[in-house]
Design a protein around this motif. Structure first.
Motif, PDB file in Angstrom:
ATOM      1  N   VAL A   1       0.852  -1.194   0.000  1.00 37.13           N
ATOM      2  CA  VAL A   1       0.000   0.000   0.000  1.00 37.13           C
ATOM      3  C   VAL A   1       0.890   1.247   0.000  1.00 37.13           C
ATOM      4  N   ARG A   2       0.821   2.017  -1.062  1.00 38.87           N
ATOM      5  CA  ARG A   2       1.703   3.179  -1.191  1.00 38.87           C
ATOM      6  C   ARG A   2       1.248   4.310  -0.280  1.00 38.87           C
ATOM      7  N   TRP A   3       2.228   4.889   0.422  1.00 37.96           N
ATOM      8  CA  TRP A   3       1.938   6.033   1.304  1.00 37.96           C
ATOM      9  C   TRP A   3       2.860   7.219   1.016  1.00 37.96           C
ATOM     10  N   HIS A   4       3.864   7.003   0.146  1.00 30.68           N
ATOM     11  CA  HIS A   4       4.825   8.052  -0.167  1.00 30.68           C
ATOM     12  C   HIS A   4       5.358   7.812  -1.573  1.00 30.68           C
ATOM     13  N   ARG A   5       5.898   8.834  -2.164  1.00 29.43           N
ATOM     14  CA  ARG A   5       6.431   8.732  -3.525  1.00 29.43           C
ATOM     15  C   ARG A   5       7.422   7.587  -3.684  1.00 29.43           C
ATOM     16  N   VAL A   6       8.227   7.328  -2.640  1.00 30.50           N
ATOM     17  CA  VAL A   6       9.262   6.304  -2.756  1.00 30.50           C
ATOM     18  C   VAL A   6       9.051   5.126  -1.809  1.00 30.50           C
ATOM     19  N   SER A   7       7.872   5.019  -1.196  1.00 32.98           N
ATOM     20  CA  SER A   7       7.706   3.957  -0.211  1.00 32.98           C
ATOM     21  C   SER A   7       6.271   3.439  -0.130  1.00 32.98           C
ATOM     22  N   CYS A   8       6.148   2.161   0.245  1.00 29.94           N
ATOM     23  CA  CYS A   8       4.824   1.605   0.506  1.00 29.94           C
ATOM     24  C   CYS A   8       4.884   0.639   1.685  1.00 29.94           C
ATOM     25  N   ASP A   9       3.759   0.513   2.366  1.00 28.70           N
ATOM     26  CA  ASP A   9       3.638  -0.424   3.475  1.00 28.70           C
ATOM     27  C   ASP A   9       3.569  -1.842   2.927  1.00 28.70           C
ATOM     28  N   VAL A  10       4.096  -2.789   3.699  1.00 29.05           N
ATOM     29  CA  VAL A  10       4.005  -4.204   3.354  1.00 29.05           C
ATOM     30  C   VAL A  10       3.291  -4.932   4.485  1.00 29.05           C
ATOM     31  N   LEU A  11       2.224  -5.655   4.130  1.00 30.60           N
ATOM     32  CA  LEU A  11       1.387  -6.347   5.102  1.00 30.60           C
ATOM     33  C   LEU A  11       1.011  -7.722   4.563  1.00 30.60           C
ATOM     34  N   PRO A  12       0.545  -8.603   5.425  1.00 33.84           N
ATOM     35  CA  PRO A  12      -0.007  -9.859   4.919  1.00 33.84           C
ATOM     36  C   PRO A  12      -1.245  -9.572   4.066  1.00 33.84           C
ATOM     37  N   LYS A  13      -1.473 -10.366   3.037  1.00 37.86           N
ATOM     38  CA  LYS A  13      -2.637 -10.191   2.181  1.00 37.86           C
ATOM     39  C   LYS A  13      -3.910 -10.231   3.023  1.00 37.86           C
ATOM     40  N   GLY A  14      -4.835  -9.324   2.750  1.00 38.87           N
ATOM     41  CA  GLY A  14      -6.113  -9.325   3.441  1.00 38.87           C
ATOM     42  C   GLY A  14      -6.168  -8.451   4.674  1.00 38.87           C
ATOM     43  N   ILE A  15      -5.013  -7.980   5.133  1.00 39.40           N
ATOM     44  CA  ILE A  15      -4.981  -7.112   6.315  1.00 39.40           C
ATOM     45  C   ILE A  15      -5.299  -5.669   5.912  1.00 39.40           C
ATOM     46  N   SER A  16      -6.063  -4.987   6.749  1.00 38.84           N
ATOM     47  CA  SER A  16      -6.402  -3.588   6.497  1.00 38.84           C
ATOM     48  C   SER A  16      -6.894  -2.960   7.801  1.00 38.84           C
ATOM     49  N   LYS A  17      -7.025  -1.655   7.779  1.00 33.64           N
ATOM     50  CA  LYS A  17      -7.610  -0.971   8.935  1.00 33.64           C
ATOM     51  C   LYS A  17      -9.016  -1.494   9.201  1.00 33.64           C
ATOM     52  N   ALA A  18      -9.745  -1.813   8.133  1.00 37.43           N
ATOM     53  CA  ALA A  18     -11.107  -2.319   8.290  1.00 37.43           C
ATOM     54  C   ALA A  18     -11.134  -3.619   9.086  1.00 37.43           C
ATOM     55  N   LYS A  19     -10.156  -4.495   8.868  1.00 36.87           N
ATOM     56  CA  LYS A  19     -10.082  -5.754   9.620  1.00 36.87           C
ATOM     57  C   LYS A  19      -9.881  -5.481  11.106  1.00 36.87           C
ATOM     58  N   GLY A  20      -9.003  -4.513  11.396  1.00 38.99           N
ATOM     59  CA  GLY A  20      -8.777  -4.141  12.787  1.00 38.99           C
ATOM     60  C   GLY A  20     -10.001  -3.509  13.417  1.00 38.99           C
ATOM     61  N   MET A  21     -10.684  -2.666  12.664  1.00 35.63           N
ATOM     62  CA  MET A  21     -11.906  -2.038  13.156  1.00 35.63           C
ATOM     63  C   MET A  21     -12.962  -3.091  13.462  1.00 35.63           C
ATOM     64  N   ASP A  22     -13.114  -4.056  12.568  1.00 30.36           N
ATOM     65  CA  ASP A  22     -14.101  -5.114  12.736  1.00 30.36           C
ATOM     66  C   ASP A  22     -13.840  -5.899  14.016  1.00 30.36           C
ATOM     67  N   LEU A  23     -12.572  -6.219  14.257  1.00 29.81           N
ATOM     68  CA  LEU A  23     -12.208  -6.958  15.457  1.00 29.81           C
ATOM     69  C   LEU A  23     -12.551  -6.149  16.716  1.00 29.81           C
ATOM     70  N   LEU A  24     -12.211  -4.871  16.696  1.00 34.30           N
ATOM     71  CA  LEU A  24     -12.489  -4.012  17.853  1.00 34.30           C
ATOM     72  C   LEU A  24     -13.997  -3.875  18.086  1.00 34.30           C
ATOM     73  N   LEU A  25     -14.746  -3.660  17.026  1.00 34.54           N
ATOM     74  CA  LEU A  25     -16.191  -3.487  17.164  1.00 34.54           C
ATOM     75  C   LEU A  25     -16.857  -4.751  17.698  1.00 34.54           C
ATOM     76  N   LYS A  26     -16.437  -5.905  17.203  1.00 37.08           N
ATOM     77  CA  LYS A  26     -17.003  -7.158  17.687  1.00 37.08           C
ATOM     78  C   LYS A  26     -16.685  -7.365  19.168  1.00 37.08           C
ATOM     79  N   HIS A  27     -15.503  -6.939  19.577  1.00 36.58           N
ATOM     80  CA  HIS A  27     -15.091  -7.075  20.980  1.00 36.58           C
ATOM     81  C   HIS A  27     -16.031  -6.313  21.908  1.00 36.58           C
ATOM     82  N   ILE A  28     -16.512  -5.164  21.457  1.00 35.93           N
ATOM     83  CA  ILE A  28     -17.380  -4.344  22.313  1.00 35.93           C
ATOM     84  C   ILE A  28     -18.863  -4.480  21.946  1.00 35.93           C
ATOM     85  N   GLY A  29     -19.165  -5.425  21.053  1.00 29.45           N
ATOM     86  CA  GLY A  29     -20.554  -5.680  20.708  1.00 29.45           C
ATOM     87  C   GLY A  29     -21.215  -4.617  19.859  1.00 29.45           C
ATOM     88  N   ARG A  30     -20.432  -4.003  18.978  1.00 27.25           N
ATOM     89  CA  ARG A  30     -20.980  -2.966  18.100  1.00 27.25           C
ATOM     90  C   ARG A  30     -20.854  -3.398  16.644  1.00 27.25           C
TER      91      ARG A  30
END
Length: 257
Positions: free
Chosen positions: A168-197
């Motif tokens: 995922v590119r964040w700068h002209r000369v650099s990009c983040d590297v993550l496992p396939k399928g990981i995103s902020k949305a995945k983290g949000m989903d986990l947090l929301l499920k934890h609190i029942g939202r």
């Protein structure tokens, strides 16, 4: 308004281009908190590079490393790592091309090159120190996220060679590297499920390419006026520039404050 879970990106959303918090942002976040809304940071940054913002704004819930580390009210809910079996060939691939990688664990950033102008150019925009150099750091530490330093055209070579990784590119000369399928949305989903939202209870604010899934996931989403063009189509609406009270204006428009 029913209390919401508010997810805020940091760079370009809470922080302006000079990495300062614009006037009114602290007050607006506190008003939202006083109104019963939960404040969560959702960023590509590490917990340690987000620390100053978290402490100043008194926030102890976050999605960091684009979803790789998730915390709610001080409790760690998730820590994802990139498999060494993926990092070793990635490192070899980058070394052949003389392109550095910065590896990130829970405590620090470490560069595969002792000095490189692309690392300096991109890292300096975050107003943080140049990472220390250590050979084969990834072999003895759990890496949550990495940075690869290459052009957008060269990124395509990495994407083809490493289908199990996400770039995922964040700068002209650099990009983040993550496992396939990981995103902020995945983290949000986990947090929301934890609190029942549910996603409908979430409001997301962002400006970059790594915010696309987050804005798609949230029931209500706001793109900053300074955002990348691709983000606008995924937002409920586009607010003003981060330096022109964009965040506060959006929160007022939504009735959060």
């Amino acid at each position: 308004m029913t209390n919401k879970i508010l997810f805020f990106d940091i760079d370009g959303t809470i922080l302006d281009n000079d990495k300062n918090i614009p006037n009114g942002v602290e007050e607006s976040l506190q008003k939202a908190r006083d109104n019963g809304h939960e404040i969560v940071i959702s960023t590509g940054r590490s917990p340690f590079t987000a620390k100053s913002v978290l402490e100043r704004l008194k926030i102890d819930s976050f999605v960091c490393y684009n979803g790789q580390i998730v915390q709610f009210k001080g409790q760690i809910l998730h820590k994802g790592i990139i498999a060494k079996e993926e990092l070793k060939p990635l490192t070899d691939f980058a070394n052949v091309r003389k392109q550095p990688i910065v590896y990130m664990d829970s405590d620090e950033m470490v560069s595969s090159f002792p000095d490189h102008e692309d690392v300096f150019e991109s890292i300096s925009t975050l107003k943080i120190d140049f990472p220390r150099y250590a050979e084969d750091f990834f072999l003895t530490n759990d890496i949550h996220q990495a940075l690869i330093f290459c052009s957008a055209e060269e990124q395509k070579e990495y994407e083809k060679a490493f289908p199990n990784l996400k770039f995922v590119r964040w700068h002209r000369v650099s990009c983040d590297v993550l496992p396939k399928g990981i995103s902020k949305a995945k983290g949000m989903d986990l947090l929301l499920k934890h609190i029942g939202r549910n996603p409908e209870d979430a409001v997301a604010f962002g400006d970059g390419l790594n915010d696309i899934e987050m804005l798609q996931f949230a029931g209500t989403s706001v793109a900053m006026g300074n955002c990348v063009e691709e983000l606008k189509e995924h937002a409920t609406f586009v607010t003003d520039h981060v330096s022109e009270s964009g965040l506060s204006n959006a929160m007022k428009k939504l009735g959060l404050i």
